[in-house]
Design a protein around this motif. Sequence first.
Motif: not given
Length: 693
Positions: A519, A525, A617
Amino acid sequence: MTGAVMIERLKQLALAGRIRQLDLQFAKLVADLGAGPELVLGAALTCFELGRGHVCLPLNLLTSQGGWRPFGLDPEQSRELLGDLADPALWPGLFAMSPLVGQEENDGEAPRWPLRLWQERLYLTRYHDFEQGVARHLGALSEQAAWPEIAPTLSRLFARDDALIFSALLEARLAPDFSAPQFVEKYLDLVFPDEVNWPEVEALLARAQAASDLAALDVLVPEALCCNGQKLAAATAAARPFAVISGGPGTGKTTTVAKLLAILVETGLQQGKAPAIRLVAPTGKAAARLTESIGSALQALDLAPEVVAAIPTEAGTLHRLLGVIPGRSQFRHHKCNPLHLDLLVVDEASMVDLPMMARLLDALPKHARLILLGDKDQLASVEAGAVLGDICSFTEEGVSQAQAQWLSRQTGYRLQGTPAGATVRDSLCLLTKSWRFDQHSGIGQLARACNGGDTAAMEAVWSQGFKDISLHPWAGEAYEGLIAQGVEGYGAYLKAAREGQDPAAVFKAFNGFQILCALRDGPFGVEGLNQRLELALARAGLVQRDGDWYAGRPVMVVRNDHGIGLYNGDMGLCLPDYSDEHDKSGRLKVWFEQPDGSLRALLPSRLPSHETVYAMTIHKSQGSEFAHTVLVLPDGPSPLLTRELVYTGITRAKRRLDLYGDRALLAQAVRKKTERYSGLAQRLEADCPASVA
């Protein structure tokens, strides 16, 4: 009910954030042209699905069992939106009669429709045309084949390397569980083990004292019992103007293409002229890796100097190849101004979206060859389409009988064709053996279980005690352990950066360790983790911040800047520059690896939009590999978690993988296979035109 009423309902969804303003405005355009409420909603849905990566809206979804929920609305909201509309089963017929929806039998007529209908799929016209164009080009290329006699060249380039096999044997024999069949299967690509005299082979492997002793394997395990996927792929691509070489990380795609280029160049020189070859990839990082891989592969081959000279060793990006025109979506090279090349190799083709593939094919000269390299099981492109996946959906069909007979003659392998299948199947090559990590390693076993959607097998892998993989469930101090592992992992490169070591050495150290996230947002994230890691590294004394810029800061470009040649996804390191003859103060600059292996330094003030990237990511990691990869999943469900995402993250690791996440969530992700709505596979399956219009 009218189209205007439907627009009012869609406005409420836009205000609630359920659909984009773009979806609403396109629907409004269609309504203003006189569309009924069903088509207005269909237009909004088609645009909405395009934003999620789908090329079209399959209308059979509207009548699927379990109830249809447009825009992901709950059942009550869906009923409110769909109230007063015609039965969705009638929509294909309604749309076919609309003057705002074109069909393929209308091709060539003057009107341009905002929407197109094909086999009960609704498209935005532009994406319909992209898909149709890609299918036409690939269909026409797939129909063509030459059958050159290249058996001697294949035998020379893919000859068994007894020295390499013997070196591996010396190490393998030390293992208490050494298995001769397993060793022979791996290093000789054996596929017919039942026809081997194993007592003789085992005796030979046990007594061999030099590489020359293994020459007897040519008789004991002849070529007819084996099947080297790389050799088959090179032969296939040598016979066809279009070929796809797909395989997971480390399966030897670039090694194969290096040998293929040698075959084609040698053939061209014999005919008087070597082909003009270009190597490209979607991103600068992927182009740099392709450059490195091709260069290494060519060094390992025994080729004539004139052959080596005709094979390019520097790759570029697709955007540079096609010629970006700032401020415009068109490129300098197109159908009326084709590229100047005879052979194009595109690496990391899974990252190429449908519009880019359409424009690339339009710009190819009619005589040119096209070779796509990539992993069909990786994440699809960020933008619309899954072109490589659609093309490779025919790999299970096998090759035609004519193709199998020719391949058997050229390779010496025992191959069988199948009588029926799509034309494109003869252009497909699938590599399955990984040289990055052993198929019996933890990483290899985990990747295979994930790719197969086999959650039971994945669970079993964790319990087998592999030394190269570790699972860290989110419990207790796991998050703090992740931060500590990041501090340790990045310590070596940050120390080298602070000491002012050569930038190339700092990059080498940096590329050995990488944290990947599923994420962007939240503590699990990249945004949350990058903040925590930067603070932890500062507390550990590994970074000394004086403003935004400091020695060792890793950044990623997030917006294309054609003027200075930096593109979304390019990675840079902030390092002192002691090479400037006029300024020996070690002024901080941001260094970027170039496709040719060199480094380029820019002042931080010149960079386009960028972000700190200790963690990146999984999407941004495509085309990269790291000795030690740390894969971070969130602590709860997310629609972004899919099999392809986890597989791509796992396979970035070369030697070690640490995975942070709970077993149940991991299993849920592995069961969820990504589907991109598209008609490309169906178009390729149909009869292909003899030529491109």
